[in-house]
Enzyme design. Structure first.
Site, PDB file in Angstrom:
ATOM      1  N   GLU A 160      47.602  54.604 116.620  1.00 13.53           N
ATOM      2  CA  GLU A 160      46.546  55.618 116.558  1.00 13.53           C
ATOM      3  C   GLU A 160      45.252  55.009 117.086  1.00 13.53           C
ATOM      4  OE1 GLU A 160      46.099  58.325 113.403  1.00 13.53           O
ATOM      5  OE2 GLU A 160      48.159  58.113 112.696  1.00 13.53           O
ATOM      6  N   THR A 199      58.892  62.726 109.338  1.00 16.38           N
ATOM      7  CA  THR A 199      59.872  62.175 108.390  1.00 16.38           C
ATOM      8  C   THR A 199      59.107  61.478 107.272  1.00 16.38           C
ATOM      9  OG1 THR A 199      60.075  60.174 109.765  1.00 16.38           O
ATOM     10  CG2 THR A 199      61.720  61.907 110.069  1.00 16.38           C
ATOM     11  N   ASN A 230      57.643  47.768 112.748  1.00 14.17           N
ATOM     12  CA  ASN A 230      56.641  48.126 111.744  1.00 14.17           C
ATOM     13  C   ASN A 230      56.696  47.199 110.537  1.00 14.17           C
ATOM     14  OD1 ASN A 230      55.720  50.161 113.343  1.00 14.17           O
ATOM     15  ND2 ASN A 230      56.362  51.841 112.024  1.00 14.17           N
ATOM     16  N   CYS A 255      52.481  55.684 108.869  1.00 16.44           N
ATOM     17  CA  CYS A 255      53.653  54.940 109.343  1.00 16.44           C
ATOM     18  C   CYS A 255      54.014  53.747 108.470  1.00 16.44           C
ATOM     19  CB  CYS A 255      53.422  54.483 110.782  1.00 16.44           C
ATOM     20  SG  CYS A 255      53.345  55.841 111.966  1.00 16.44           S
ATOM     21  N   GLU A 295      59.148  55.927 119.201  1.00 14.70           N
ATOM     22  CA  GLU A 295      57.777  55.764 119.703  1.00 14.70           C
ATOM     23  C   GLU A 295      57.149  54.530 119.063  1.00 14.70           C
ATOM     24  OE1 GLU A 295      54.992  56.131 117.695  1.00 14.70           O
ATOM     25  OE2 GLU A 295      55.990  56.834 115.884  1.00 14.70           O
TER      26      GLU A 295
END
Length: 443
Positions: free
Chosen positions: A153, A86, A209, A261, A149
């Site tokens: 990373e 997305t 986030n 992200c 999620e």
């Protein structure tokens, strides 16, 4: 349980492999044949610690296979995880959910009655409800739920296998129970399970986030104030982080965040809030974004000052290309953006990274690359430390001094030991830190 994972990018591949490793039968589905072929042979397209071993093991076990066919997926299972991208909408800030919509549209006519489609892609609040209505128009006895999620990373395998929390947004008890069964090993190990409505679950992801991005930009804003006031942001961050209500994590000053992200998620969150008529409530996120981007400009400005005001004819060695250590991901990499900006101003720039050189070379072919640190820094008038790989903390300043033209290093991640470098005759600079003993340069 049998399940499919649609989309074998970063999130999807890790999820598929980990689900197979805990005992489920999994088919990973992707329309990109060039991606599926190497995966079928056990070759991962991404660097993620522990992933290669799990991929090999689960393929050999027979619990994991890959396909390019949604029809194959629909025949195989009644549970389907959607893990497609997305990205930011071209020419705008909103999330581009066309890939998610396409999966629902293509899968809906194929699924068996009672199928559960679970979104893991990061989507604007309200998307799951919209997709649920879209699915029911074609497959009235099937359902869409959301299970965001929270992968980091570099730690994605451990985050999947040992998550802190599992968040589920579903409209039925049945969907919740299916997800509880899927994640039973994680729940037994202590993960908290949050069952809520789809809109709340969607917001948990973007709010998490947004908060972390805000914390990073906050300490970088303090670094800018410290530069103006002659204060030390590292000591400030350490002292502030001692407060148990605040903590030290994500309070590390430096070049700021990048990747696939945080940047696009906070922009999409702000855009969605404006669509809902509450844009003013989170208008501060635009400043969070601006502060983060300004760190890159400030780093270039400081580097320019350190080489005498112009990059023309200068050699610059760059340590780091990935957007963060532990990954080969260069999407929205602050390190590469800084390196590219310096190169555009006339410098010869050579970049080193332990894992991301191939990806960096594809995205930034105009830069030069080196497979070892001394070669990247050969004849350098300035060395830039731009990605906080542990390997760079272990560099010998004395050894590096033998290859550079000038012993100047800009630690844009504030992780190098200033005393060690200064003792070796280096002038070490950083954002938000004052001169130390006359050798520690600052903005």
């Amino acid at each position: 349980m049998r399940m499919t994972v649609i989309g074998t990018g970063y999130v999807g591949l890790v999820h598929a492999v980990c689900m197979a490793d805990i005992g489920h039968e999994v088919v990973g589905v992707d329309t990109d044949e060039a991606r599926i072929a190497p995966l079928t042979e056990g070759r991962s397209p991404i660097h993620e610690p522990g992933l290669d071993e799990l991929l090999t093991r689960t393929l050999a076990s027979g619990r994991l296979r890959f396909s390019t066919s949604l029809a194959d997926a629909a025949r195989f299972a009644d549970v389907h995880f959607v893990c497609v991208g997305t990205p930011q909408m071209p020419g705008g800030e909103a999330a581009d959910v066309r890939q998610v919509d396409a999966v629902i549209d293509d899968l809906a006519p194929l699924v068996r009655p009672g199928s559960l489609i679970i979104g893991k892609s990061t989507v604007p609040v309200g998307t799951t409800a919209r997709l649920g209505a879209r699915l029911r128009a074609v497959a009235p006895h099937s359902e869409v739920a959301v299970n965001p999620e929270f992968l980091r990373e570099g730690f994605a395998v451990s985050d999947t296998r040992r998550p802190e929390r599992i968040v589920v947004g579903a409209e039925s008890r049945r969907a919740e129970m299916v997800l509880r069964e899927i994640y039973e090993p994680m729940l037994i190990s202590g993960a908290r399970f949050f069952s809520t409505d789809p809109a709340t679950a969607e917001l948990v992801k973007v709010a998490s986030n947004a908060f972390l991005a805000t914390k990073i930009s906050f300490i970088n804003a303090m670094a800018e104030v410290c530069d103006a006031a002659g204060a030390d942001v590292v000591t400030l961050a350490d002292a502030v982080g001692q407060d148990s209500r605040i903590g030290h994590r994500f309070l590390q000053p430096g070049l700021g965040f990048g990747g696939s992200c945080f940047p696009k998620d906070i922009r999409a969150f702000a855009a969605r809030a404006e669509e809902l008529g509450v844009g003013e409530a989170i208008a501060f996120l635009r400043q969070v974004d601006e502060i983060n981007l300004r760190q890159r400009t400030r780093t270039v400005d400081l580097a320019r000052d350190l080489v005498g005001g112009s990059f023309t004819g200068r050699h610059v060695g760059v340590l780091g290309a990935a957007f963060k250590p532990g990954s080969d991901d260069v999407r929205d990499s602050p390190a590469l953006e800084v390196a590219s900006a310096i190169r555009r101003e006339g410098a010869e720039v050579r970049v080193h990274d332990p894992e991301a050189l191939d990806n960096a070379r594809r995205g930034f072919p105009e830069l030069q690359y080196a497979f070892d640190v001394p070669k990247a820094c050969e004849d350098a008038d300035l060395v830039l430390h731009l990605t906080a790989w542990p390997e760079y903390r272990d560099i010998s300043p004395d050894r590096l001094a033998s290859v550079v033209r000038s012993r100047k290093i800009l630690d844009a991640r504030d992780t190098l030991d200033a005393t060690t470098w200064q003792s070796a005759g280096w002038a070490l600079s950083a954002l938000g830190r004052p001169p130390t003993n006359g050798t520690y340069a600052s903005a």
